[in-house]
Design an enzyme around this catalytic site. Structure first.
Site, PDB file in Angstrom:
ATOM      1  CB  SER A  63       2.255   0.156   2.464  1.00  0.00           C
ATOM      2  OG  SER A  63       3.101   0.895   1.648  1.00  0.00           O
ATOM      3  CE  LYS A  66       5.353  -1.113   0.110  1.00  0.00           C
ATOM      4  NZ  LYS A  66       5.433   0.244   0.557  1.00  0.00           N
ATOM      5  CE1 TYR A 188       5.341  -1.197  -3.874  1.00  0.00           C
ATOM      6  CE2 TYR A 188       5.154   0.785  -5.214  1.00  0.00           C
ATOM      7  CZ  TYR A 188       5.234   0.177  -3.976  1.00  0.00           C
ATOM      8  OH  TYR A 188       5.204   0.945  -2.837  1.00  0.00           O
ATOM      9  CE1 TYR A 240       5.800   1.753   4.972  1.00  0.00           C
ATOM     10  CE2 TYR A 240       4.344   3.261   6.111  1.00  0.00           C
ATOM     11  CZ  TYR A 240       4.560   2.304   5.157  1.00  0.00           C
ATOM     12  OH  TYR A 240       3.526   1.901   4.372  1.00  0.00           O
TER      13      TYR A 240
HETATM   14  N1  GLN Z   1       1.799   2.970  -3.241  1.00  0.00           N
HETATM   15  C1  GLN Z   1       2.397   3.751  -2.190  1.00  0.00           C
HETATM   16  C2  GLN Z   1       3.782   4.216  -2.615  1.00  0.00           C
HETATM   17  O1  GLN Z   1       4.478   3.464  -3.248  1.00  0.00           O
HETATM   18  C3  GLN Z   1       2.455   2.906  -0.954  1.00  0.00           C
HETATM   19  C4  GLN Z   1       3.083   3.632   0.191  1.00  0.00           C
HETATM   20  C5  GLN Z   1       2.415   3.388   1.510  1.00  0.00           C
HETATM   21  O2  GLN Z   1       1.284   2.943   1.627  1.00  0.00           O
HETATM   22  N2  GLN Z   1       3.129   3.777   2.536  1.00  0.00           N
HETATM   23  O3  GLN Z   1       4.179   5.308  -2.323  1.00  0.00           O
END
Ligand code: GLN
Length: 304
Positions: A63, A66, A188, A240
């Site tokens: 993530s 992102k 993604y 998060y």
């Molecule tokens: N590729 C992971 C997912 O989509 C990324 C989630 C993360 O790093 N929190 O679940």
């Protein structure tokens, strides 16, 4: 303040924390990583680098990517992007579906999975070859031409990514995904599979610590205002539904990934990456959070 001895002290204090967490296994290829890996790396805007542990070993950034995808889309679209995304913390887990129905398929922010899937869709519409553009962008800001996607990790996530597929199809039903869902998900998953070392990650966040400009090359990646806003999004949503606790304990904008990395910045001063694969129940690196908390406590530096 001697940053090298500060990070060495933190490193020596971290081992017990890592042992309490669990390496991500919902993406099968990630479960192979040793829980004992540990790295801390700091880049100052003045050009100094401090490092300890496995700082040169590439790992799955998940993530954290992102932030890179969002930077590329925001740079092109500016404030228009907020027609497709929110900028509020979600208070839910990174892969949660519940808010999307109430909120008509508009994800709360770009740093939860639904938000990053919309950003992948935007990049697919904006660039003829977004996979290559993203890779080149990351290589440039990290100053490391060997950075790669890990196709095994991307495939492993594609084979098991039912929740992300559900999020994408659900948003498509509200008209917030414009390209074919399969293509959006492939991109993604590929983005999440980027592998970088703590050294590269810390270097790659320098533009966010320096008003949008890479200090070593003076290349302007974002405007000062755009960099400020990405930092605001990281402090409110970068970890998060643990973002509030992280702001309370640490007080720095940062982004985590389920590969066990956390990268943060102290504005106008430095960027910092910690890598320790075992995660807590929120999907954030347990020792990583401890390291960040100790870093701001021992140095006395936080945005608050
Ligand atoms: N590729 C992971 C997912 O989509 C990324 C989630 C993360 O790093 N929190 O679940």
């Amino acid at each position: 303040m001697d940053l090298q001895s500060t990070i060495e002290r933190i490193y020596s204090e971290l081992k017990p924390f890592a042992l309490q967490g669990k390496v991500a296994s919902y993406i099968p290829a990630l479960a192979k990583v040793s829980p004992n890996k540990l790295a801390i790396c700091v880049h100052t805007n003045d050009g100094d680098v401090y490092r300890v542990g496995d700082v040169c070993e590439p790992f799955s950034i998940q993530s954290i990517s992102k932030v890179f995808g969002f930077t590329m889309a925001y740079k092109m679209l500016g404030g228009e992007i907020w027609k497709r995304l929110g900028k509020e913390p979600s208070g839910n887990s990174f892969n949660s579906l519940v808010q999307l129905e109430y909120e008509q398929g508009i994800p709360r922010n770009p740093f939860i999975n639904a938000g990053a899937i919309v950003v992948s869709d935007i990049l697919l519409s904006l660039y003829p070859n977004p996979q290559q553009e993203l890779l080149e962008f990351v290589r440039r800001i990290a100053d490391e031409p060997s950075i790669k996607y890990n196709l095994e990790v991307a495939k492993s996530e594609k084979d098991t990514g039912y929740r992300n597929a559900a999020l994408a199809y659900f948003m498509k039903s509200f008209g917030n995904i414009q390209n074919p869902v399969e293509d959006v998900l492939d991109f993604y998953f590929l983005q999440c599979s980027l592998e970088m070392s703590a050294l590269c990650l810390s270097k790659s966040f320098q533009y966010l610590a320096n008003h949008g400009v890479i200090p070593s090359t003076n290349e302007q990646i974002l405007t000062m205002s755009q960099a400020k806003r990405i930092n605001a999004l990281m402090i409110t949503s970068g970890l998060y539904n643990e973002s509030g606790d992280f702001a309370y304990r640490v007080g720095l904008p940062a982004k985590s990934g389920v590969g066990g990395g956390i990268v943060g910045i102290f504005p106008k001063k430095l960027s910092l990456c910690v890598w320790s694969p075992p995660l807590n129940e929120f999907g954030n690196s347990l020792a990583g959070i401890e390291a960040f908390e100790r870093f701001t406590t021992y140095t006395g530096d936080s945005v608050f």
